[in-house]
Design an enzyme around this catalytic site. Sequence first.
Site, PDB file in Angstrom:
ATOM      1  N   LYS A 269       1.007  -1.215   0.395  1.00  0.00           N
ATOM      2  CA  LYS A 269      -0.273  -0.245  -0.114  1.00  0.00           C
ATOM      3  C   LYS A 269       1.008   1.598  -0.243  1.00  0.00           C
ATOM      4  CE  LYS A 269      -3.655  -1.778   2.603  1.00  0.00           C
ATOM      5  NZ  LYS A 269      -5.270  -1.565   1.608  1.00  0.00           N
ATOM      6  N   ARG A 343     -10.008 -11.678   2.227  1.00  0.00           N
ATOM      7  CA  ARG A 343     -11.413 -12.729   1.377  1.00  0.00           C
ATOM      8  C   ARG A 343      -9.788 -14.173   1.638  1.00  0.00           C
ATOM      9  NH1 ARG A 343     -11.387  -9.196  -4.163  1.00  0.00           N
ATOM     10  NH2 ARG A 343     -11.158  -7.896  -2.439  1.00  0.00           N
TER      11      ARG A 343
HETATM   12  N1  BES Z   1      -8.066  -3.237   4.743  1.00  0.00           N
HETATM   13  C1  BES Z   1      -8.447  -3.512   3.708  1.00  0.00           C
HETATM   14  C2  BES Z   1      -9.267  -2.768   3.058  1.00  0.00           C
HETATM   15  C3  BES Z   1      -9.136  -1.127   3.960  1.00  0.00           C
HETATM   16  C4  BES Z   1      -9.328  -0.481   3.130  1.00  0.00           C
HETATM   17  C5  BES Z   1     -10.151  -1.306   4.826  1.00  0.00           C
HETATM   18  C6  BES Z   1      -9.663   1.446   2.760  1.00  0.00           C
HETATM   19  C7  BES Z   1     -10.113   0.592   5.102  1.00  0.00           C
HETATM   20  C8  BES Z   1      -9.830   0.975   4.829  1.00  0.00           C
HETATM   21  C9  BES Z   1      -8.099  -4.619   2.500  1.00  0.00           C
HETATM   22  O1  BES Z   1      -7.404  -5.722   2.943  1.00  0.00           O
HETATM   23  C10 BES Z   1      -7.690  -4.464   1.098  1.00  0.00           C
HETATM   24  O2  BES Z   1      -6.317  -4.080   0.880  1.00  0.00           O
HETATM   25  N2  BES Z   1      -8.614  -4.408   0.165  1.00  0.00           N
HETATM   26  C11 BES Z   1      -8.543  -3.921  -1.488  1.00  0.00           C
HETATM   27  C12 BES Z   1      -8.897  -4.913  -2.142  1.00  0.00           C
HETATM   28  C13 BES Z   1      -8.049  -4.606  -3.916  1.00  0.00           C
HETATM   29  C14 BES Z   1      -6.836  -5.398  -3.567  1.00  0.00           C
HETATM   30  C15 BES Z   1      -8.939  -5.767  -4.593  1.00  0.00           C
HETATM   31  C16 BES Z   1      -8.854  -2.597  -1.128  1.00  0.00           C
HETATM   32  O3  BES Z   1      -9.882  -2.607  -1.239  1.00  0.00           O
HETATM   33  O4  BES Z   1      -7.903  -1.477  -2.116  1.00  0.00           O
HETATM   34 MN    MN Z   2      -5.315  -6.323   1.893  1.00  0.00          MN
END
Ligand code: BES
Ligand code: MN
Length: 489
Positions: A269, A343
């Site tokens: 990230k 997931r």
């Molecule tokens: N924990 C994150 C989701 C999240 C993002 C929670 C912002 C709270 C605030 C999750 O694990 C994630 O990174 N999801 C990705 C999925 C994508 C890579 C398909 C996302 O939402 O960008």
């Molecule tokens: Mn994630």
Amino acid sequence: MKVEISREAKLSKIDHLFILAAEKSRDFDLLPALAGSISQAIKDARFEGRSDESITILSDAPRKVTLVGLGKLKSLSIRGVRAAFHTIAKTAKKQRDRNIAVVMPYALPNLGADESVRVLAEYLAGADYKYDAYITVKKDEKRLPLNATLIAPQSLDTKTLRRQQKQAQAIADGVRTVRDLGNAPGNLVTPTFLANRAAAVAKETGVKCTIYRRQAIERMKMGGLLAVNRGSAEEPRFIVLQYTPPRAKKHVALVGKGITFDSGGISIKPADKMEEMKFDMCGAAAVIGTIEAAAKLGLPVKITGVIPSTENLPGGRAYKPGDIITMMSGKTVEIVNTDAEGRMILADALHYASELKPDHIIDYATLTGACVVALGSEAAGLFSNNDELAQKLIECGERVGERLWRLPEWDSYKELIRSEWADMKNSGGRWGGAITAAVFLKEFVNCPSWAHLDIAGTANTEGETPRQARGATGAGVRVTVEFLQSLSR
Ligand code: BES
Ligand code: MN
Ligand code: ZN
């Protein structure tokens, strides 16, 4: 703060009396002794009861009376009352009050007088919450604890008040557990810590807790959880809580995402706001807090809590894009984004929960940024394979001030997670991201009544809001306790 519900205020023992007042519908019959001076002050200050108004009147017993505006009565909402409670708590703290009383002369929408009092007392109990475990220089070292009396309508008898007070306390305790776990930093809350905390809550409430370590997780072939754990130096944990009251007619499994820190892994990230990813275990915390509340309430419903927990970090051993993982269910997943880790661990947990054949499965996860894009922080995303369950959860949420908004989990979305090399991919890309995540989870659910709550936008706030302090909110606990209660009615 400590909250007591009572029909009368012992005015001489109170430092500060707060009265909630809606526009053009003020009801001060409760306190005839003060009616005269209050009416005069209202006139003098031209107080109308708008939601941004408050006036304080100095008197002798109590020394201070503050009227807090609630806005129009016909648009009265739990959310509005929460904002007023937050204002009250902040005012009381600032003014170093020790004993306050709160008069809320109106019942909340959709609730009877008794439940209304419970919901109010529970919100009031958490209104002064602030996570300050790591603040070493406490500005108000000598501040004494705040006690509140919530003045209840005269129509409620003492037995009812005592019962509602006990219930409010149980739910407030559960919410507090979630907020403390969520707000605590990732270097404290590791999977091991989370498991130990779950065990401690279980011990306190007479719930059975089984903690599976790496070897046991390997034996169970939880490929998703193990894959995400590969990049982390912290051991994974798989936590199972079992609350088994006598004569339970229904069995509900609650599954919670327990990523104690989500860096994204190899698909790392951006640095900006990455610290917010300590909240990625709020689904797990919601399961622990809900079971704590349910056990303290003695609800006659069997509950199994299922929590997969690990960090998601990059490293020489981390799982990578292109890897193909065999999950506990036997299905295979092609990794296209290591940041879609929630997931992966939930898939194994949902498979595990399905094998227990519960009547309902509900999972809680800070799963997708896409859900936050869609709904912001006002509502959690709700996905379900069962209309009746979905409707019931929405109604329960409405009653206790936790909004859920249903989004589809149609099979046609499966096309987006189709893989060339495995049974499916772990990400469907940007478009419909919250939905494709839910559709992925559905592949591992074998239960006709399943709901998935994407609490990415509601589990924590990025700053202080009118309703509460910054950080974890306790999302999931109130709506679920209400749902579990509805099953036993
Ligand atoms: N924990 C994150 C989701 C999240 C993002 C929670 C912002 C709270 C605030 C999750 O694990 C994630 O990174 N999801 C990705 C999925 C994508 C890579 C398909 C996302 O939402 O960008
Ligand atoms: Mn994630
Ligand atoms: Zn995550």
